[in-house]
Design a protein around this motif. Structure first.
Motif, PDB file in Angstrom:
ATOM      1  N   TRP A 128     -11.275  -3.498  -9.752  1.00  0.00           N
ATOM      2  CA  TRP A 128     -10.766  -4.711  -9.096  1.00  0.00           C
ATOM      3  C   TRP A 128     -10.991  -5.941  -9.958  1.00  0.00           C
ATOM      4  CZ3 TRP A 128      -7.753  -4.620  -4.968  1.00  0.00           C
ATOM      5  CH2 TRP A 128      -7.717  -3.435  -4.208  1.00  0.00           C
TER       6      TRP A 128
ATOM      7  N   ALA B 275      -5.563  -8.482  -1.012  1.00  0.00           N
ATOM      8  CA  ALA B 275      -5.405  -7.033  -0.824  1.00  0.00           C
ATOM      9  C   ALA B 275      -6.573  -6.471  -0.010  1.00  0.00           C
ATOM     10  CB  ALA B 275      -5.344  -6.347  -2.188  1.00  0.00           C
ATOM     11  N   ASP B 276      -6.317  -5.357   0.655  1.00  0.00           N
ATOM     12  CA  ASP B 276      -7.361  -4.674   1.423  1.00  0.00           C
ATOM     13  C   ASP B 276      -8.122  -3.746   0.473  1.00  0.00           C
ATOM     14  OD1 ASP B 276      -8.874  -2.971   3.014  1.00  0.00           O
ATOM     15  OD2 ASP B 276      -7.396  -2.962   4.637  1.00  0.00           O
ATOM     16  N   MET B 277      -9.273  -4.230   0.002  1.00  0.00           N
ATOM     17  CA  MET B 277     -10.006  -3.504  -1.031  1.00  0.00           C
ATOM     18  C   MET B 277     -10.421  -2.106  -0.584  1.00  0.00           C
ATOM     19  SD  MET B 277     -13.489  -4.630  -3.029  1.00  0.00           S
ATOM     20  CE  MET B 277     -12.706  -5.894  -4.008  1.00  0.00           C
ATOM     21  N   ALA B 278     -10.934  -1.992   0.628  1.00  0.00           N
ATOM     22  CA  ALA B 278     -11.417  -0.683   1.089  1.00  0.00           C
ATOM     23  C   ALA B 278     -10.254   0.302   1.227  1.00  0.00           C
ATOM     24  CB  ALA B 278     -12.155  -0.836   2.414  1.00  0.00           C
ATOM     25  N   ALA B 279      -9.150  -0.150   1.798  1.00  0.00           N
ATOM     26  CA  ALA B 279      -8.010   0.753   2.027  1.00  0.00           C
ATOM     27  C   ALA B 279      -7.408   1.207   0.701  1.00  0.00           C
ATOM     28  CB  ALA B 279      -6.950   0.053   2.882  1.00  0.00           C
TER      29      ALA B 279
ATOM     30  N   SER C  42     -17.151  -1.414   0.287  1.00  0.00           N
ATOM     31  CA  SER C  42     -15.758  -0.965   0.231  1.00  0.00           C
ATOM     32  C   SER C  42     -15.589   0.297  -0.606  1.00  0.00           C
ATOM     33  CB  SER C  42     -14.870  -2.066  -0.343  1.00  0.00           C
ATOM     34  OG  SER C  42     -15.166  -2.212  -1.711  1.00  0.00           O
TER      35      SER C  42
ATOM     36  N   GLU D  44      -5.780 -13.276   7.458  1.00  0.00           N
ATOM     37  CA  GLU D  44      -6.580 -12.194   6.879  1.00  0.00           C
ATOM     38  C   GLU D  44      -5.937 -11.593   5.635  1.00  0.00           C
ATOM     39  OE1 GLU D  44      -5.204 -12.321   9.805  1.00  0.00           O
ATOM     40  OE2 GLU D  44      -4.262 -10.443  10.394  1.00  0.00           O
ATOM     41  N   ARG D  45      -4.716 -12.001   5.322  1.00  0.00           N
ATOM     42  CA  ARG D  45      -4.048 -11.502   4.118  1.00  0.00           C
ATOM     43  C   ARG D  45      -3.905 -12.596   3.056  1.00  0.00           C
ATOM     44  NH1 ARG D  45      -5.175  -7.257   5.142  1.00  0.00           N
ATOM     45  NH2 ARG D  45      -6.040  -7.668   3.113  1.00  0.00           N
TER      46      ARG D  45
ATOM     47  N   GLU E 223       0.821  -1.222   0.000  1.00  0.00           N
ATOM     48  CA  GLU E 223       0.000   0.000   0.000  1.00  0.00           C
ATOM     49  C   GLU E 223       0.850   1.265   0.000  1.00  0.00           C
ATOM     50  OE1 GLU E 223      -3.101  -0.260   3.010  1.00  0.00           O
ATOM     51  OE2 GLU E 223      -3.497  -2.324   2.354  1.00  0.00           O
TER      52      GLU E 223
ATOM     53  N   HIS F 296      -7.668  -8.497  -6.550  1.00  0.00           N
ATOM     54  CA  HIS F 296      -8.010  -8.560  -5.121  1.00  0.00           C
ATOM     55  C   HIS F 296      -7.210  -9.675  -4.439  1.00  0.00           C
ATOM     56  CE1 HIS F 296     -11.280  -9.307  -1.885  1.00  0.00           C
ATOM     57  NE2 HIS F 296     -10.495  -8.336  -1.487  1.00  0.00           N
TER      58      HIS F 296
ATOM     59  N   SER G 196     -11.017 -14.289  -6.108  1.00  0.00           N
ATOM     60  CA  SER G 196     -11.748 -14.032  -4.863  1.00  0.00           C
ATOM     61  C   SER G 196     -13.196 -14.472  -4.914  1.00  0.00           C
ATOM     62  CB  SER G 196     -11.731 -12.559  -4.450  1.00  0.00           C
ATOM     63  OG  SER G 196     -10.986 -11.752  -5.280  1.00  0.00           O
TER      64      SER G 196
END
Ligand code: PLP
Length: 420
Positions: free
Chosen positions: A205, A187-191, A221, A344-345, A160, A178, A210
Motif C-alpha cells: 500500500w 480504498a478499503d484496505m482490508a477488503a 487490515s 467513508e470513501r 474491487e 490507499h 493517508s
C-alpha cells in the motif's frame, strides 16, 4: 448535510466548536496568510519542528559532531515506531523512516516478487500515482514480468470487482494507493488486501495521501507492506525521508535489493559479506537523513497529540462542508465534484472538475487561495484538518464563486510552468 447553511457565521460556529482549533497555532502560519489548501502536497512548518531542527543542527551536529551518531543511529526505527503507534496502526518494530517513497516502493516491490517465485505478474491501477506506475513498469521491464493495469474511474477510485478479475495465481504483488492522489478516493484496505491474499499475492500500500489524514490500520487490515511520504499531512518538510512498513512475520523471509551497510547485522564490524540485520533494520540502505527524520518525529508527535480519530472527524466535516458549498455555489457555473461523496470513501481532499481548471487554479492563487491543478481538468483543494479552519473553506469557496461569476480567470495564461 441537513444542518448545512451558507452564511459565513455557520463556519464561524463550526470553528468555535472545533476541538482541534488550538492546533493551528502550533504551525508557523505567520504573516498575512494565504488560504492554504495544499497541505496534501506540502504540509506547513510546525513551530516545534523549527526548534528541533535548530537543536539538531546547532547542538547535535554543530557541537556534538560525530559523537551524535550514538543518538542518531536509532532514529529511523524510533520515528517509524511513532508513526506506527499514532497514525498507521503498526506495532513497534515494523516501520522505518528512510529513503524516499519511490525508492522504498522499489525495495519492497522487488522483495515481494522474490518472495513469490514462479509468479510473474504485478497488478496496479492505471490511475495510481505516476512514480508508483513508473517504478513498477521499471521492475517489470528489468525482470521480464507483466505489469497488469486495472482500469480505474478517475473520480471514484479502485474498483474491487475489476481487481478481483485481474488477480489469479500468476500474481505476485498487488500495489495500490490507499487514497487516490487525484480524486481523494479512499480504498478499503482490508477488503482489497483479502482479494490479493485470496490469490496468494502480497499487498503493498502507498499511504502518501493517508498517513496523518485518515486512520490506517496496517496490522489489523492484514496488509503485508506499505510505503508513504512524510512531507504531506505529516508536515516533515520538503524532501523529508519516507517510511516503509513490513509486517513482522514477513520480515525474515523477505530480502530487499539494495544491500547497504545500514541494513547489515553488526554494521560496524565492517564484515566481508552482506548479512542482513534481523527485523525492520534490513530494509534500511545507507546513512539516514537525520535532520529530516527528526522532523518526522515531531510531525508524528504533533498529529498523535491531535489524535487521528479527531483529525479524521474534522477532515470529513471540512471536506463535506466544501462539497456542500460547491454544490450550492459552483455547480451553476459548471463546476462538478470529482471526489467520492460518501464520507467513508473519501480521504481529506476534494477535487473539482471544470474544463478551465488550470486557469481557475491560477486565478485562485492570485486571489490568495492555494490549492493545485491536476490533469486533465481538476482543481484539488486539501483542507488538512490539523490547521484548516471552516472559515478558510468558506472564504476559499466564496472567492472561487466570485472568480467563476466574473469570468476573469479567462485572462490567466494557458501555459503551464514546470510545477503545477
Ligand atoms: C506524493 C506521492 C509520492 C511521492 O513519492 P516521492 O518519492 O516522495 O517523490 C508517491 N506516491 C504517492 C501516492 C504520492 O501521493
Amino acid at each position: 448535510m441537513t444542518t448545512f447553511r451558507t452564511a459565513r457565521s455557520y463556519a464561524e460556529d463550526l470553528d468555535a466548536a472545533d476541538p482541534l482549533a488550538g492546533f493551528r497555532d502550533r504551525f508557523a502560519l505567520d504573516g498575512p496568510p494565504p488560504i492554504y489548501l495544499d497541505g496534501n502536497s506540502l504540509g506547513p512548518l510546525p513551530r516545534v519542528t523549527r526548534a528541533r531542527i535548530a537543536e539538531v543542527v546547532g547542538d547535535e551536529w554543530g557541537a556534538g559532531l560525530v559523537r551524535s551518531w550514538h543518538r542518531w543511529i536509532g532514529l529511523p526505527g524510533e520515528a517509524g515506531d511513532l508513526l506506527g503507534e499514532h497514525l498507521i496502526g503498526a506495532a513497534p518494530g515494523q516501520v522505518a523512516v528512510c529513503d524516499s517513497t519511490t525508492v522504498n516502493l522499489y525495495k519492497l516491490a522487488c522483495a515481494a516478487l522474490d518472495a513469490r517465485p514462479g509468479r510473474t505478474v504485478i497488478v496496479t491501477d492505471d490511475d495510481n500515482f505516476p512514480t508508483d506506475r513508473y517504478v513498477l513498469q521499471g521492475i517489470a521491464a528489468q525482470r521480464g514480468c507483466e505489469l497488469r493495469m486495472i482500469g480505474t474511474d478517475l473520480d471514484q477510485g479502485v474498483d474491487e470487482a475489476a481487481l478481483r478479475d485481474a488477480v489469479d495465481d500468476a500474481v505476485a504483488l498487488v500495489s495500490l494507493s490507499h487514497v487516490a492522489y487525484r480524486s481523494g478516493a479512499l480504498a478499503d484496505m482490508a477488503a482489497i488486501t483479502a482479494i490479493a491474499h485470496g490469490a496468494g499475492a502480497l499487498a503493498l500500500w502507498d499511504l502518501c495521501h493517508s498517513a496523518g489524514a485518515v486512520p490506517v490500520e496496517l496490522d489489523a487490515s492484514g496488509a503485508d507492506l506499505a510505503v508513504g511520504c512524510t512531507y504531506k499531512y505529516l508536515n516533515a518538510g520538503p524532501g523529508a525521508p519516507a517510511f516503509l512498513y513490513v509486517r513482522r512475520d514477513l520480515q525474515p523471509g523477505l530480502r530487499q535489493p539494495v544491500w547497504g551497510w545500514f541494513g547489515q547485522r553488526q554494521q560496524f564490524d565492517m564484515g566481508p559479506a552482506y548479512d542482513p540485520a534481523p527485523g525492520i533494520g534490513q530494509f534500511l540502505t545507507g546513512t539516514p537523513q537525520i535532520i529530516g527524520t527528526a522532523a518526522v518525529q515531531e510531525g508524528a508527535r504533533l498529529l498523535g497529540e491531535a489524535g487521528i480519530g479527531r483529525l479524521r472527524a474534522k477532515g470529513v466535516a471540512l471536506t463535506g462542508y466544501l462539497i456542500a458549498l460547491a454544490d450550492e455555489w459552483l455547480a451553476p457555473h459548471g463546476v462538478t465534484v470529482a471526489s467520492p461523496r460518501r464520507d467513508e470513501r473519501r480521504g481529506s481532499h476534494v477535487t473539482l472538475a471544470h474544463p478551465e481548471a488550470w486557469r481557475i487554479s491560477q486565478a485562485l492563487i492570485r486571489a490568495g487561495v492555494i490549492g493545485d491543478y491536476r490533469t486533465p481538468d481538476r482543481l484539488r483543494l486539501g483542507p488538512a484538518p490539523a490547521y484548516t479552519r471552516f472559515v478558510d473553506v468558506w472564504d476559499a469557496l466564496d472567492i472561487l464563486r466570485d472568480i467563476m461569476t466574473d469570468g476573469t480567470y479567462m485572462n490567466a495564461t494557458v501555459a503551464r510552468p514546470v510545477v503545477t
